[in-house]
Design a protein around this motif. Structure first.
Motif, mmCIF file in Angstrom:
data_model
loop_
_atom_site.group_PDB
_atom_site.id
_atom_site.type_symbol
_atom_site.label_atom_id
_atom_site.label_comp_id
_atom_site.label_asym_id
_atom_site.label_seq_id
_atom_site.Cartn_x
_atom_site.Cartn_y
_atom_site.Cartn_z
ATOM 1 N N ASP A 1 -2.995 1.141 -2.625
ATOM 2 C CA ASP A 1 -3.224 1.923 -1.422
ATOM 3 C C ASP A 1 -4.704 2.196 -1.200
ATOM 4 O O ASP A 1 -5.244 1.962 -0.129
ATOM 5 C CB ASP A 1 -2.445 3.236 -1.543
ATOM 6 N N HIS B 1 0.319 3.148 -5.525
ATOM 7 C CA HIS B 1 -0.817 4.013 -5.306
ATOM 8 C C HIS B 1 -2.146 3.292 -5.483
ATOM 9 O O HIS B 1 -3.072 3.454 -4.707
ATOM 10 C CB HIS B 1 -0.734 5.189 -6.261
ATOM 11 N N ARG C 1 2.578 1.245 6.239
ATOM 12 C CA ARG C 1 2.361 2.071 5.063
ATOM 13 C C ARG C 1 2.913 3.468 5.297
ATOM 14 O O ARG C 1 3.594 4.036 4.447
ATOM 15 C CB ARG C 1 0.863 2.144 4.763
ATOM 16 N N ALA D 1 0.828 -1.205 0.000
ATOM 17 C CA ALA D 1 0.000 0.000 0.000
ATOM 18 C C ALA D 1 0.863 1.256 0.000
ATOM 19 O O ALA D 1 0.527 2.262 -0.616
ATOM 20 C CB ALA D 1 -0.924 -0.002 1.217
ATOM 21 N N GLY D 2 1.976 1.168 0.711
ATOM 22 C CA GLY D 2 2.823 2.344 0.805
ATOM 23 C C GLY D 2 3.522 2.644 -0.510
ATOM 24 O O GLY D 2 3.831 3.792 -0.807
#
Ligand SMILES: Nc1ncnc2c1ncn2[C@@H]1O[C@H](COP(=O)(O)OP(=O)(O)OP(=O)(O)O)[C@@H](O)[C@H]1O
Ligand SMILES: Nc1ncnc2c1ncn2[C@@H]1O[C@H](COP(=O)(O)OP(=O)(O)OP(=O)(O)O)[C@@H](O)[C@H]1O
Ligand SMILES: [Mg+2]
Ligand SMILES: [Mg+2]
Lengths: 328, 499, 313, 284, 336
Positions: free
Chosen positions: D112, D109, D162, D105-106
């Protein structure tokens, strides 16, 4: 244009959206070129978009519009493998030597990373090359096993330079490479950089706001204000005979090297406007001592003036009525 | 205003006495609704709402008349129409009611307060049915309630009992208030029969899941009465003059090991008998009650000791923990180590601890046990699956029924032998079915007793279930209370509270 | 500001959807059949099947989910499969004790923890500070029910200051109500104030090393003034944030505390409903809980503006 | 915590060995010893002995017995194993799954948006309730309990990671790595993850402590580890009905439980202080 | 000889419970009223610590400050306790810091923070306080001062914030202003504005200024006297012309020549003069002269023994065994 241009940008634009309909107009139509073997200094106040521009030509960020030709290739159209291949030729030195080195990697690993990425030679050759590079930036072989935190700031920046040079790039972008270093160290690093540049016949984009440093390092200067280049020219010409009122103000503000030369006039007043709400017309006009009515209506174009000096000012290039009204 | 605050085990999540056999709901229903007949302390059926009744000589026609002055909480008089609607609703649900319905010719009103039931053949269980104490008792509701299909929510809870509903928050409180216009019988109260007198203005039944907290609450005077005192905590009550305690309700309950007759390895009668051999009631009772031997009974009867049909016929196998015998029998049966899938709910202390003991014994008796630890809700749903273990079936679980249900072959869930239609475990045995029918149709008490003995003999032979001891719960109450009635149920009328 | 609130509200929608679907799937995929629970001990399979049909549990899962989402959209959480009471009314019955307990605990914890944390930071490095740090770790290391039982033993059974169990509603008088919740609130405050005091101390330490604190001292402000006027407001954001995020932990603690002290609140309602597979109630309650948490987080976000002028525009 | 981990490796002075840390380490070692060797010596403490119910601590039963006559000492010692297993396995599971999701997620995009909405949703359900529901869903058992405790913790860890990754990826050395032509997976695995490990380890200690506590809470509510798998949580829980009669059932495992959680937390705090550049590297 | 306005003798500062880290070592200097003393030196050389000691801003518990004398306008700062210091700060002496972004409290309005400085020291009505704030804001040339009073720091640009900091420091007219790298974080144009402003205000109020910087250009711009620090010790001090024209310590000379300067009208030489090596660690300072191992002109004696102070000219002292003429200070033409 001419074939030996290493970098050539046309109207490069990058606006960062920041929530709502607002955006930061970081790079606002920048046209610039660097010839092979030339050092171009990019100067300007904090926040005027120097680093953003550097990221664009490094391919670390994509422009909203405009074109950037690097080594004959249109950067904005490169993707994937093409971009990967291209990166080899353009490398960068970062402002902060501490945060631009992974604290968990040894000096050797850091310098090796680019070589590994491009599979340069055999692993043994790579190691030899790493040691050679370390040597060339003035770090002995015994630094190979050290971590960045075991080095001084100047040594770290040398490491950053070694990494950038590992792939033998054609163009080196140095974003304020010495401003985080201590005064007594700066000279060492600057000299090293210039020596290597000359040895390897590199083109250099040298970003700085220290006029003193620029005067030592660069062949040409581009002065940036609020996302635009407002004046470029030979370093000597621009620094000694500025054509744009902002350039004059900037030079006027540089502290004098000797107490006997103390300034007698009040310096340039005010701050640059916010890059979020750009003013109409010339961005400098609020601070400009010689602003005219036309400055509020038209953005001056960056063009040669009568003397052939390239400057974006209505005083140098009087507006013709049929010129385009300003956008942005 | 005198308020009786009681804590009883369990909670009242729903209020329709014909929807489930949940004990707390039934006990509260007895406060709100009244019955036509009721069982007294000798387990004889006595008229309750009924004033007079008569039976024709051929035993097929019964005529009933309501007592005077019976009234619902909403002020309407109780009429024959209400009674007939209630009987019909009941007959469609209760097992005895279904037997009656099978033999019913007609049920008709004579006038506003009397009616007639005509059967196709004489059936000695009719009054027992109308006065049924447990499973689904026949409560008389207003006609509009009685017309509610079973499974739909009752529109309201109007009854004609000595108390009327005041407040009900599931999981928190169920409160009733004295119904001033209730007309009690003149006889002294006896079990569920006799005069039901409301001697307090309000009864609040509080839900306090944790027995120890409840006891603390009683000690602190926050409640007046508590059922299900944790056995080990009884010692705390001994020195306290302001608290009395005793075994309640009468007959208590018994622990049962239920076996699935349809799935291997317990589809083999020898293996089932080996289960009997490996167990003894002592260990279970000791675990449950500790030193309180006055509270439990090693009881060979599947119909509760101290109840009319108690007998010890064919009970030897489950009285001695004969591990070697069990192993021998298993060998004989050719038991190949197929694990016994035991449904083990661990969210209830009783189930959890008894299960641990059971597994221990079975393993010592040479069984391989698959200890399936689940929660109660999962057990309730899973035990209905009579498929193979691999498809979510099961072999064994453990439960407890109250003495009120176990004492009577007609309410004892295990002994019908009715295959698919039997209670979970689905014992299927023609001989047992015949015995059960014999009991159903028996004309007098003696014949019933004889039939009950036959049922137990056969039931224990084929191992419909294994009784693992009979024990009593303990209630404790403030010594301010007076007039507690002994009953297999929790009876809350007639209790007086002095200030 | 308004558009900020609006956007924040809008961002709640997917969260709620996730909650709804998760809760639904959790309950419906697992074993354990409410129909069998409702039918009770000696029910036959037909009876159970009948109930299943009535509750529409025999329908395909997706259809049930669709029906359920539709109902929730029209704010209809259904009825308890047992009592037949609307889930909404069950929740409303139970919301009072839980809400008061949560608020009481919060107030208590904040009154304890912030002065303690601030004070410890001010005296950082001293024995008292270390003692407080250790105390706060103990606060969230000891199981809630152990603390609960210990408090009952001392303050209810021995000293008889507070009731052993149960809840007096506000209708019985404010004091009676507060008295009945004091022990539970203290129990929970152990956990909650430990969390808050920790953050208060840590951020206070950080704030005290900020340049503007030095500026205030360089102006000639005395210690107490520096602490109260200059530092306190700046620990607001992290402290409020931790209060918001540990609210979930608080609700978890409430569930257990309600069991220990027999408080008829939402926590016990949920546990009972999960254990008896009262689907509509579980769904309703979990959704309400998550709405509360979402709302708290919203409030937390909005409250930043109170402490930090940078958020205000 | 954000960039907590961006410190140099191997930079440890002995000053982190404070008295509380020493005590915690001592207890942890002791508990680990119990967990490893206890059951070998004392069995699992499941032997029933109805004649020995609820006996107070004495020479033959050091910690007394419970309502089934089981020896609390043996159960406490062997409970160490399961409590430790629950704590450690949950932490490992959460770390692995939450860590991976957090990193994804980090860094990406697109992931995320989806992952964080799901995480928000899961975090909006009080953890303990989610765990209860999961245990009822999956049926009892050690594995189930571990999963049930892990699931509510995963989104929290993913979120934390994240944010750590987000801040790491903004650091110039990541940009530097991109500009020397490193592939994305290489950047993630060789730059981002190693630098996030510190934060992850700190989080792991907290998850471990929380898991031990959650298991106790679940046991308390009757949906914890199975009775034949003694853990401190369920031994304590089995004593809750006897807390006035036989306080030793709660007391001994309860104290051990608290000590375990306390020790882990203290070590976690120390680790965090150690990794927090704001505390260690106050000045340049 | 009259007592100077500020007089510091042999100031040493060490940190840690047992004074393990001695970061300032025997610093002495004087300052005349209305003059500017520039404290120069590289990062970590102890400039800020020295200045902060004057303000009494170090935590008492972990700091050990010793000095033979530390007097400000006749007040013995060594004997002041925290309460006394609180009185002095703002009225007698004030301080502004490097980073105007973090030196203002983000949660309080500009007006509040300025007013507080008045309120703490003077018994004025609210209206009078406001009037003072307004006046000083105008003095530091903040446009639209009424509106700015209700602004929060984040709404101001860096230059404006630094002006506010200056206003805050000067609002009670202190005799001594300590400016710790007030322009390092700012752009050159803004730096020029701030320096100009400081000069103006100094002339107007007669404030003495200790100006800390490592930028020699700034020193040349505003300094009257200069004190150069290296690794916790003073290595040279004198008037600004002494330093720029007759630097006699190896470090000062190296610093001057290593600085890349822009000289209008000249083509810059391509190579700069380097000072080799880097700043020593406080934990293992070399024996003898701290700078010896980087000094191009170090004699063997420099490595053994801390050099003595010598006066190379009246008021120009250096701690070097080989001053003036011992080496030819790498000169750059100083075009007048
Ligand atoms: N990712 C981003 N998102 C939004 N705004 C950005 C982003 N990166 C830069 N900016 C903004 O763009 C403007 C130009 O930034 P940039 O870093 O290019 O300036 P600069 O000339 O390098 O300044 P400095 O001299 O301080 O390094 C600034 O106002 C900055 O805040
Ligand atoms: N409170 C403190 N505790 C321990 N050491 C300290 C403390 N404050 C400063 N130091 C140390 O003292 C030395 C001198 O610090 P000082 O801040 O005076 O340097 P400086 O000359 O102002 O540097 P800069 O130009 O970077 O501001 C540094 O090595 C610093 O690490
Ligand atoms: Mg930049
Ligand atoms: Mg400093």
């Amino acid at each position: 244009m001419s074939r030996d241009m290493v970098m050539q940008t046309r109207d490069l634009v990058r606006h960062f959206p920041i929530g709502g309909k607002q955006k930061v107009h970081a790079v606002n139509g920048v046209s610039m070129e660097i010839a092979a073997g030339e050092t171009l200094a990019l100067v300007g106040e904090s926040g005027c978009g120097k680093s953003s521009f550097a990221r664009l030509i490094m391919g670390l960020d994509r422009p909203d519009s405009g074109s950037a030709r690097l080594l004959g290739q249109e950067l904005t159209q490169l993707r994937g493998a093409g971009l990967h291949a291209h990166r080899k030729a353009v490398q960068m030195i970062f402002q902060d030597p501490t945060s631009s080195l992974d604290p968990r990697w040894t000096a050797e690993a850091i310098v090796r990373e680019p070589l590994d990425n491009y599979k340069v030679g055999t692993p043994d050759e790579r190691r030899a090359r790493v040691l050679d590079l370390l040597d060339r930036v003035g770090l002995g072989a015994h630094y190979a096993e050290r971590y960045p935190h075991e080095m001084s700031g100047g040594q770290r920046q040398r490491l950053g330079i070694a990494r950038a040079l590992a792939l033998e790039p054609r163009l080196l972008v140095a974003d304020e490479p010495v401003s985080a270093l201590d005064v007594s160290i700066r000279a060492q690093v600057l000299n090293l950089l210039c020596d290597l540049r000359d040895e390897m016949n590199l083109s250099l984009l040298f970003i700085s706001h220290d006029i003193g440093v620029v005067s030592h390092v660069s062949d040409r200067v581009a002065v940036m204000y609020l996302g635009r280049v407002i004046e470029t020219g030979k370093t000597f010409d621009v620094l000694n005979n500025p054509k744009h009122p902002y350039t004059s103000g900037l030079l006027e503000a540089v502290p004098r090297p000797h107490p006997s030369q103390r300034r007698e006039r009040a310096p340039l007043d005010g701050d640059p406007p916010s890059p979020i709400h750009l003013p109409q017309g010339c961005a400098f006009r609020d601070r400009c001592p010689v602003a005219m009515e036309v400055c509020g209506r038209f953005t001056p174009a960056l063009k040669p003036d009568a003397e052939g000096r390239i400057v974006a000012c209505h005083h140098a290039n009087p507006v013709k009525p049929e010129l385009e009204p300003t956008h942005v | 205003e005198s308020v009786l605050k009681i804590r009883d085990v369990g909670d009242i999540q729903q209020m329709d006495p014909l929807l489930s056999t949940n004990y707390p709901m039934r006990d509260m229903s007895y406060l709100i609704w009244d019955t036509l007949f009721a069982v007294d302390a000798n387990f004889e059926v006595q008229p309750q709402m009924v004033g007079d009744y008569s039976v024709s000589d051929d035993g097929k026609t019964y005529e009933f008349t309501l007592r005077d002055g019976l009234m619902f909480h909403d002020g309407a008089a109780v009429t024959t129409a209400d009674v007939i609607a209630s009987i019909e609703r009941w007959m469609s649900k209760d097992s005895l009611g279904l037997q009656i319905k099978k033999r019913l010719d007609k049920i008709e009103a004579i006038d506003d307060t009397s009616w007639r039931i005509v059967l196709t053949e004489p059936f000695g269980q009719l009054l027992n049915g109308l006065g049924r104490m447990t499973a689904y008792p026949l409560f008389i509701m207003p006609e509009r309630l009685a017309k509610t299909p079973i499974g739909e929510k009752l529109p309201d809870l109007t009854g004609s009992g000595p108390f009327k509903l005041a407040d009900w928050q599931p999981g928190v409180v169920f409160a009733v208030e004295k119904f001033d216009d209730y007309a009690p019988r003149d006889e002294p109260p006896s079990n569920l029969a006799g005069g039901k007198l409301a001697k307090v203005d309000r009864i609040e039944r509080l839900t306090i899941p944790d027995g120890m907290s409840a006891l603390n609450a009683l000690l602190a005077g926050e409640i007046d009465m508590l059922t299900g005192v944790p056995y080990d905590a009884i010692a705390l009550l001994d020195g306290d003059d302001s608290i009395e305690y005793g075994p309640r309700p009468m007959l208590g309950q018994s622990v049962q090991i239920v076996l699935n007759h349809t799935q291997p390895p317990l589809d083999n009668i020898k293996v089932r008998q080996a289960v009997q051999l490996a167990l003894s009631q002592e260990a279970f009772m000791l675990t449950l009650l500790g030193d309180h031997d006055e509270l439990y009974e090693i009881c060979p009867s599947i119909f509760m000791c101290g109840a009319p049909y108690a007998t010890d016929v064919n009970s030897e196998r489950y009285m001695t923990e004969d591990y070697e015998g069990a192993k021998a029998l298993l060998k004989e049966a050719g038991y190949d180590g197929t694990p016994i899938t035991f449904l083990h709910p661990t969210d209830q202390q009783f189930q959890r601890d008894m299960g641990i003991v059971l597994i221990d014994k079975l393993q010592k008796g040479g069984f391989v046990v698959d200890d399936r630890q689940i929660d109660l809700a999962t057990m309730f749903s899973r035990r209905n699956n009579n498929g193979p273990v691999a498809e979510g079936g099961w072999n064994m679980f453990l439960t407890a029924f109250g003495g009120d249900a176990m004492m009577d072959p007609l309410t004892n869930p295990y002994v019908t032998g009715a295959c698919e239609n039997a209670f979970v475990g689905w014992p299927c045995d023609e001989e047992l079915q015949a015995n059960w029918n014999e009991f159903l149709l028996a004309g007098d008490a003696e014949a019933r007793k004889a039939a009950a003995v036959k049922i137990q003999d056969r039931s224990n032979e084929i191992v419909t279930f294994v009784p693992m001891g009979q024990y009593s719960g303990v209630s404790a109450w403030s010594s301010k209370l007076d007039g507690l009635i002994q009953s297999p149920l929790q009876v809350y009328w007639n209790i007086e509270k002095s200030e | 500001m308004n558009s900020f609130v609006f956007k924040r509200l809008l961002s709640v929608v997917p969260v709620v959807l996730v909650v709804l679907v998760t809760v639904f799937l959790l309950l419906h995929i697992g074993p354990g059949d409410p129909a069998a629970m409702i039918a009770g001990e000696n029910a036959t399979r037909e009876q159970i099947e009948e109930i299943r049909q009535r509750l529409m549990l025999d329908r395909p899962l997706l259809e049930q989910l669709w029906l359920y989402l539709g109902n929730v959209a029209s704010l209809n959480f259904g009825e308890s499969v047992y009592s037949g009471f609307p889930v909404m009314s069950l929740i409303l019955q139970r919301v009072e004790p839980t809400a008061i307990l949560a608020i009481y605990t919060m107030v208590l914890s904040i009154l304890i923890s912030i002065p303690m944390g601030v004070w410890a930071a001010w005296r950082a490095g001293t024995t008292l500070d270390r003692a407080l740090v250790i105390a706060s770790v103990i606060g969230f290391s000891v199981p809630v029910f152990v603390i609960g039982y210990a408090l009952v033993e001392i303050f209810a059974l021995r000293l008889r200051w507070f009731p052993v169990q149960g809840y007096k509603s506000l209708a019985d008088g404010f004091l009676a109500c507060i008295r009945s919740l004091t022990l539970p609130a203290i129990t929970l405050a152990f956990l909650f104030s430990a969390l808050v005091a920790r953050i208060a101390r840590a951020t206070m330490l950080e704030v005290l090393s900020e340049d503007y604190i030095r500026t205030a001292r360089a102006k000639g402000a005395r210690n107490r003034r520096v602490l109260i006027v200059h530092a306190l407001k700046n620990i607001g954001v992290p402290v409020v944030t931790v209060i918001g995020t540990s609210f979930a932990a608080l609700l978890g603690g409430v569930v257990i505390t309600e069991s220990v002290f027999n408080i008829p609140g939402m926590g016990r309602l949920t546990v009972d409903a999960i254990l008896t597979r009262d689907y509509p109630v579980v769904q309703g309650v979990l959704i309400s809980f998550s709405f509360v948490l979402i709302a708290i987080n919203l409030l937390v976000d909005l409250s930043y503006a109170l402490f930090d002028p940078r958020v205000r525009q | 915590m954000s960039v907590a981990s961006i410190t140099a490796p191997g930079k440890r002075g002995p000053e982190w060995l404070t008295i509380p840390v020493c005590i915690s380490l001592f207890f942890l070692l002791m508990i680990l010893g119990m967990a490893v060797f206890g059951p070998m010596i004392l069995g699992n403490g499941n032997e029933l002995n109805p004649m020995m119910r609820l006996k107070p601590p004495s020479a033959e039963a050091w910690f007394g017995t419970d309502n089934l006559g089981r020896d609390i000492f043996a159960r406490t010692v062997s409970g160490a194993r399961n409590s430790v297993i629950v704590g450690v396995t949950t932490a490992a599971l959460v770390l692995l799954v939450g860590g991976a999701l957090g990193v994804i997620a980090g860094y990406f995009h697109w992931a995320d948006m989806v992952l964080m909405r799901v995480a928000d949703g899961l975090m909006a359900i009080p953890g303990i309730l989610l765990a209860i529901a999961l245990v009822s869903l999956l049926g009892g058992g050690l594995v189930t309990v571990i999963i049930a405790i892990a699931v509510p913790e995963i989104p929290r860890t993913a979120r934390l990671l994240r944010s750590v990754v987000l801040s790491i990826r903004e650091l110039p050395f990541v940009m530097a790595s991109v500009s020397v032509g490193s592939a994305t997976h290489k950047i993630i695995l060789q730059h981002i993850v190693p630098n996030a490990i510190g934060a992850l380890m700190v989080q792991a200690t907290y998850v471990c402590a929380a898991a031990v506590l959650s298991e106790a809470a679940l046991s308390f509510l009757g949906v914890g580890t199975p009775p034949d798998v003694p853990s401190w949580g369920n031994v304590v829980a089995s004593g809750k009905d006897y807390f006035r009669l036989a306080p030793w059932i709660i007391a001994f495992p309860g104290i051990m439980l608290s000590i375990l959680v306390l020790s882990i937390n203290i070590l976690g705090d120390q680790l965090r202080d150690q990794l927090d550049p704001r505390l260690t590297k106050r000045r340049p | 000889m009259t007592q100077p306005f500020l007089s510091v003798r042999n100031l040493s500062v060490s940190f840690g419970a047992n004074g393990e880290a001695k970061v300032v070592n025997g610093v002495s200097f004087d300052l005349e009223a209305g003059k500017t003393l520039c404290l120069v030196g590289e990062s970590g050389s102890g400039k800020s610590v020295t200045a902060t000691s004057l303000m009494g801003l170090h935590p008492a518990k972990t700091t050990r400050i010793t000095a033979d004398r530390m007097e400000l306008d006749g007040i013995d700062l060594l004997s002041c306790d925290e309460a006394r210091f609180a009185e002095l700060r703002g009225t007698k002496m004030a301080m502004i810091f490097q980073d105007p972004m973090s030196s203002l409290n983000p949660a309080l309005t500009i007006g509040f923070q300025l007013r507080e400085a008045v309120f703490l020291h003077e018994n004025l009505s609210r209206a009078d306080q406001d009037a003072r704030v307004l006046e000083v804001l105008q003095r530091v040339r903040i446009p639209d001062p009424e509106r700015r009073m209700t602004s929060y720091p984040h709404e101001l640009s860096g230059g404006m914030r630094q002006r506010v900091m200056i206003a805050m420091a000067l609002i009670c007219r202190p005799k001594l202003l300590i400016a710790d790298e007030p322009t390092t974080a700012l752009d050159v144009t803004v730096q020029a504005q701030i320096l100009w402003l400081l000069g103006e205000l100094q002339r107007e109020f007669g404030t003495a200024i200790i100006f800390i910087t490592h930028d020699l250009g700034v020193v040349a711009e505003i300094g009257d006297d200069v004190a150069v620090m290296y690794a916790g010790s003073l290595v040279e001090k004198g008037s600004v012309f002494d330093i720029f024209d007759r630097a006699s310590h190896g470090y000062t000379a190296g610093l001057l020549s290593a600085t890349a300067e822009f000289h209008p009208g000249q083509t810059a030489s391509k190579r700069l003069v380097e000072i080799p090596g880097s700043l020593p660690q406080f934990s293992n300072l070399p024996q003898g002269c701290n700078f010896a191992d980087r000094c191009a002109f170090a004699a063997p004696s420099c490595l053994d023994r801390t050099p003595d102070w010598r006066e190379v000219a009246p008021g120009h002292v250096t701690s070097c065994d080989q001053p003036v003429g011992a080496f030819d200070a790498p000169k750059k033409e100083t075009a007048r």
